[in-house]
Design a protein around this motif. Structure first.
Motif, PDB file in Angstrom:
ATOM      1  N   LEU A 621       0.867  -1.176   0.000  1.00 37.27           N
ATOM      2  CA  LEU A 621       0.000   0.000   0.000  1.00 37.27           C
ATOM      3  C   LEU A 621       0.905   1.228   0.000  1.00 37.27           C
ATOM      4  N   PRO A 622       0.389   2.397  -0.337  1.00 34.66           N
ATOM      5  CA  PRO A 622       1.232   3.592  -0.272  1.00 34.66           C
ATOM      6  C   PRO A 622       1.855   3.761   1.117  1.00 34.66           C
ATOM      7  N   GLY A 623       3.189   3.786   1.161  1.00 35.42           N
ATOM      8  CA  GLY A 623       3.895   3.944   2.427  1.00 35.42           C
ATOM      9  C   GLY A 623       4.135   2.663   3.180  1.00 35.42           C
ATOM     10  N   LEU A 624       3.643   1.507   2.660  1.00 33.42           N
ATOM     11  CA  LEU A 624       3.812   0.223   3.342  1.00 33.42           C
ATOM     12  C   LEU A 624       4.536  -0.734   2.400  1.00 33.42           C
ATOM     13  N   ARG A 625       5.730  -1.186   2.798  1.00 36.46           N
ATOM     14  CA  ARG A 625       6.549  -2.050   1.957  1.00 36.46           C
ATOM     15  C   ARG A 625       6.888  -3.337   2.686  1.00 36.46           C
ATOM     16  N   PHE A 626       6.983  -4.416   1.905  1.00 39.15           N
ATOM     17  CA  PHE A 626       7.257  -5.734   2.484  1.00 39.15           C
ATOM     18  C   PHE A 626       8.336  -6.429   1.677  1.00 39.15           C
ATOM     19  N   ASN A 627       9.213  -7.125   2.388  1.00 38.23           N
ATOM     20  CA  ASN A 627      10.214  -7.984   1.754  1.00 38.23           C
ATOM     21  C   ASN A 627      10.292  -9.267   2.570  1.00 38.23           C
ATOM     22  N   GLY A 628      10.146 -10.390   1.899  1.00 38.04           N
ATOM     23  CA  GLY A 628      10.254 -11.643   2.625  1.00 38.04           C
ATOM     24  C   GLY A 628       9.689 -12.804   1.844  1.00 38.04           C
ATOM     25  N   GLY A 629       9.361 -13.842   2.584  1.00 40.21           N
ATOM     26  CA  GLY A 629       8.836 -15.045   1.964  1.00 40.21           C
ATOM     27  C   GLY A 629       9.157 -16.251   2.816  1.00 40.21           C
ATOM     28  N   GLY A 630       9.132 -17.405   2.198  1.00 40.46           N
ATOM     29  CA  GLY A 630       9.384 -18.634   2.935  1.00 40.46           C
ATOM     30  C   GLY A 630       9.821 -19.749   2.008  1.00 40.46           C
ATOM     31  N   THR A 631      10.432 -20.772   2.593  1.00 35.06           N
ATOM     32  CA  THR A 631      10.847 -21.947   1.837  1.00 35.06           C
ATOM     33  C   THR A 631      10.496 -23.199   2.625  1.00 35.06           C
ATOM     34  N   VAL A 632      10.278 -24.270   1.918  1.00 38.51           N
ATOM     35  CA  VAL A 632      10.129 -25.604   2.494  1.00 38.51           C
ATOM     36  C   VAL A 632      11.124 -26.504   1.779  1.00 38.51           C
ATOM     37  N   ILE A 633      11.960 -27.227   2.520  1.00 37.90           N
ATOM     38  CA  ILE A 633      13.019 -28.053   1.929  1.00 37.90           C
ATOM     39  C   ILE A 633      12.937 -29.472   2.485  1.00 37.90           C
ATOM     40  N   GLN A 634      13.081 -30.425   1.578  1.00 42.04           N
ATOM     41  CA  GLN A 634      13.231 -31.826   1.960  1.00 42.04           C
ATOM     42  C   GLN A 634      14.566 -32.290   1.410  1.00 42.04           C
ATOM     43  N   ALA A 635      15.552 -32.455   2.287  1.00 45.11           N
ATOM     44  CA  ALA A 635      16.919 -32.808   1.884  1.00 45.11           C
ATOM     45  C   ALA A 635      17.181 -34.261   2.263  1.00 45.11           C
ATOM     46  N   ASP A 636      16.951 -35.164   1.310  1.00 43.88           N
ATOM     47  CA  ASP A 636      17.041 -36.602   1.573  1.00 43.88           C
ATOM     48  C   ASP A 636      18.399 -37.151   1.180  1.00 43.88           C
ATOM     49  N   LEU A 637      18.887 -38.093   2.005  1.00 44.64           N
ATOM     50  CA  LEU A 637      20.069 -38.878   1.661  1.00 44.64           C
ATOM     51  C   LEU A 637      19.597 -40.170   1.003  1.00 44.64           C
ATOM     52  N   ARG A 638      20.194 -40.498  -0.140  1.00 41.83           N
ATOM     53  CA  ARG A 638      19.791 -41.679  -0.897  1.00 41.83           C
ATOM     54  C   ARG A 638      21.032 -42.459  -1.320  1.00 41.83           C
ATOM     55  N   HIS A 639      20.859 -43.778  -1.472  1.00 42.38           N
ATOM     56  CA  HIS A 639      21.952 -44.662  -1.892  1.00 42.38           C
ATOM     57  C   HIS A 639      23.147 -44.524  -0.955  1.00 42.38           C
ATOM     58  N   THR A 640      22.888 -44.461   0.344  1.00 42.84           N
ATOM     59  CA  THR A 640      23.972 -44.353   1.320  1.00 42.84           C
ATOM     60  C   THR A 640      24.658 -45.696   1.489  1.00 42.84           C
ATOM     61  N   ALA A 641      25.819 -45.698   2.150  1.00 40.06           N
ATOM     62  CA  ALA A 641      26.595 -46.929   2.325  1.00 40.06           C
ATOM     63  C   ALA A 641      25.764 -47.983   3.051  1.00 40.06           C
TER      64      ALA A 641
END
Length: 754
Positions: A621-641
């Motif tokens: 809005l006039p005079g109102l500013r926003f910066n940001g957001g979000g993330t969702v991460i799935q960090a899987d280990l595969r083919h491990t020893a």
């Protein structure tokens, strides 16, 4: 100068430095600024002249008041938080975010100034997809994007690797800090240390603008750190063809962590020139940076027998040793040349270099009891020198074949990096505790490698590449298809630590790889786009080591493959982007060879990161500013020893992150703005077995600024509090070691444009 900042500084001394800095800036600005005529007052006009004045004479008081209000409006607009969509994309050049199949954002210098950012990490606290940790065993900043590291060595300047101060970066020199999410081997080439798989950070130097600038800033940070800066820019000559931008900044004192002292000195000289028709453009940047930490609070390691993560210490408690320190000196710069052969063909070239001298005595606690916080702390002195050169050259051409518009990018790059190092280590650690920390004298560092007073070469890296791409635009530029590739050659030699000159070569790596790129952008409307990309990351492959049957086998470079789809909306004043991605990075380990009892080194493992990113920037809005957001991460280990850790989560990768930064211009007080920020980070695993983790943490920041005019000169006052609630938390577990978040920190600064 190095000696001046090599030890903790008392309050009177840094206050004297600040005073000298500001007085110097005032004197310089008085010489450089255009003279402003003094206003005529009624007291200076003879009485007879007053009697002869016509009744409709303009009200000079009202004019001056109106002028002051205009100055306030301009100054407040200049100080607004600004995050733009787009930036410098390496081989593709400067692009608008809406027109490229990649997710890129740029944080500008007004945001850096108004948030009183003192390091690169404080700028990137605005980005929901970036988190910061320390380098291994020292105080250097390392960044995590999409679950993968970006080492300080792999932060670029104007698309060139190898010329950025590699441990700590002073943000005062830079006009923009750009964040590219995702792999970038085609765009930028292989990063020298092999990171930058999940994203890239690129810096752009400040240069003179059309409007003259003389800006003086003073700042104070709790508990006792003061500093200031001078920023001067001018253009000269016919058509203002020559530009000069000078930056001087420094600070010193104790920060909000008890007995942690930091100092920095930054000098920057930036020059540019263009011809009358603006067909030839040249920029040259020459910079110096000194940074240092004395008695810094380090990251902590967990012993192998620890069964629980220790509770964070009190927010301002320092569990480091006061004799621990680092001192970092860098001289660096670059030359850029662009020339338009025709209106459709541009030739360009860039050359950059860096010379560094780093040294430090480090002591990181290793916790052996997670309940009591007891552990040990050693001592290790490391001198490290680098001499780097980096270059890029190419051609960019636009033409049509029937209804299709083409943009061709072709060129090459090269990087030469020589590193020299040594070390001296104590074999007997001292007893410590992260909650009740005893101070002990540095242990005798008797176990050495190399010459600590004259480090010798331990690594030579040579990276050469050629690239080509064609971006084809159809249907009046509503559809753009990019295809291309980069050929990369990696030559990396390692040498033994030696006391008699360069040691014997102990490793040799000479491998090639081709990394393709495919990107598609569709514009349903002028302000929206849908995109897709398939691009790769590239890093040095391993060499088989240990008790394996294929000892010494050299593997080709690791290729990390990324697939990404997304949507963007950009009106110029407001932008939003949504991205869904998958990045798969291979890794290697030893596997059993049947029932022979022998092992072989194989490239069988995989880390697969999948995620969703949302970023929103601009004026709601006039005079109102926003910066940001979000993330969702799935960090899987595969083919491990042995499959023992298949499906587990990679260490140090939060399952989600959220950032929100809100600015509001108070309507009832001209020139006043309030700012609020929240940073929220999800759970992070500390080990690959996923038995230890650090919990979710949230931090709140609050700030305000007020711009007013005195003698027709704008002055901005700023006050901020980071970690308002003084929350104690582990901010990162990346690489398996813990970094504690900063305590409540007060910041105050003022800026005036003369």
């Amino acid at each position: 100068m190095r000696a001046l900042f090599s030890a903790p500084v008392s309050k009177p001394l840094w206050a004297a430095r600040l005073s000298c800095l500001l007085l110097a800036g005032t004197a310089f600005s008085a010489l450089a600024a255009d003279p402003v005529p003094a206003p005529v007052t009624s007291a200076s006009v003879p009485s007879k002249a007053k009697a002869a004045e016509p009744p409709n004479k303009p009200d000079t008081t009202a004019q001056q008041s109106s002028r002051d209000e205009e100055i306030i409006v301009r100054a407040r607009r200049r100080d607004q938080m600004e995050v733009s969509s787009g930036g410098q994309l390496g081989a593709l050049g400067n692009k608008k975010g809406l027109d490229v199949p990649f997710n890129i954002r740029s944080y500008n210098s007004s945001l850096i100034l108004n948030q009183q950012s003192q390091t690169l990490s404080e700028v990137l606290e605005n980005d929901p997809s970036v988190r910061t940790t320390f380098g291994y065993g020292n105080f250097s900043e390392m960044f995590v994007i999409r679950g993968f590291a970006v080492d300080g060595d792999d932060v670029s300047i104007n698309g060139l690797y190898g010329i950025t101060p590699r441990q700590l970066v002073s943000p005062e020199l830079y006009d923009q800090v750009q964040v590219l999410n995702g792999a970038s081997a085609f765009l930028n080439g292989a990063a020298p240390s092999g990171s930058a798989i999940g994203g890239n950070i690129n810096l752009l130097f400040k240069h003179a603008t059309n409007a003259p600038l003389t800006r003086i800033t003073g700042d104070y940070t709790s508990s006792a750190m003061g500093g200031g800066s001078i920023d001067v820019g001018r253009r000269f000559g016919e058509d203002k063809a020559f530009g000069v931008r000078l930056n001087v900044a420094g600070k010193s004192g104790e920060d909000s962590v008890t007995d942690e002292y930091r100092h920095s000195t930054t000098l920057g000289a930036d020059f540019d020139w263009h011809d009358r028709d603006n067909r030839t453009r040249i920029t040259m940047d020459i910079d110096y940076e000194n940074q240092g930490v004395n008695g810094g609070r380090p990251a902590i390691f967990l012993g192998s027998d620890v069964t629980s993560v220790p509770r964070p210490a009190a927010p301002s408690h320092n569990f480091g040793q006061r004799w621990a320190y680092n001192d970092l000196n860098y001289v660096f710069g670059m030359l850029n040349v662009e020339h338009d052969l025709t209106k459709n063909i541009t030739l360009y070239g860039a050359f950059g270099a860096l010379s560094s001298n780093e040294k430090g005595n480090y002591s990181n606690p290793t916790v052996t009891n997670g309940t009591t916080g007891a552990g040990t702390a050693g001592a290790m002195y490391v001198p490290y020198d680098q001499t780097n050169e980096s270059t890029r050259a190419g051609v960019r051409a636009h033409f049509r074949t029937g209804p299709v518009r083409h943009e061709i990018n072709a060129g090459g790059s090269g990087l030469w990096e020589d590193s020299a190092a040594a070390y001296a280590m104590a074999l007997t650690p001292g007893a410590t505790n992260i909650y009740n920390t005893p101070q002990f004298a540095s242990r005798a560092e008797t176990f050495t490698g190399g010459v600590v007073n004259d480090p010798q070469t331990i690594n030579r890296t040579r990276l050469y590449s050629l690239f080509f791409s064609d971006t084809m635009s159809f249907f009046h530029d509503r559809v753009a298809l990019t295809g291309g590739f980069r050929y990369q050659n990696m030559r990396i030699n390692g040498y033994n630590y030696s006391t008699t000159g360069q040691g014997a070569m102990n490793s040799h790596y000479d491998q090639d790889a081709i990394t393709p790129v495919v990107g598609l952008v569709i514009h349903p409307t002028r302000r929206t786009s849908l995109y897709f990309n398939r691009i790769e990351g590239l890093s040095q492959g391993p060499t088989a080591t240990g008790n394996v049957v294929n000892l010494g086998e050299i593997f080709p470079p690791y290729k990390s493959t990324q697939y990404e789809v997304g949507a963007k909306y950009d009106t110029g004043r407001f932008s939003a982007a949504l991205a869904v991605y998958e990045i798969s990075q291979p890794n290697a380990y030893s596997v059993a060879v049947g029932d022979s009892g022998k092992y072989a080194f194989r490239e069988d493992g995989l880390q697969r990161n999948r995620g969703i990113e949302l970023s929103v920037n601009g004026e709601i809005l006039p005079g109102l500013r926003f910066n940001g957001g979000g993330t969702v991460i799935q960090a899987d280990l595969r083919h491990t020893a042995g499959g023992l850790q298949d499906g587990n989560t990679a260490i140090g990768v939060p399952n989600y992150t959220i950032n929100g930064n809100l600015e509001y211009d108070l309507p009832f007080l001209k020139g006043a703005t309030v700012v609020g920020r929240v940073v929220n980070t999800g759970k992070q695993w500390v080990n690959t077995a996923n038995t230890l983790h650090i919990p979710v943490w949230t931090r709140f920041d609050l700030a305000g600024r007020y711009t007013f005019v005195t003698h027709h000169t704008p002055v901005t006052l700023r006050f901020g509090v980071d970690n308002l609630a003084n929350t104690r938390y582990w901010s990162s577990a990346f690489n398996g070691y813990l970094m504690q978040g900063m305590p409540r920190t007060f910041k105050f600064s003022f800026t005036t444009d003369l």
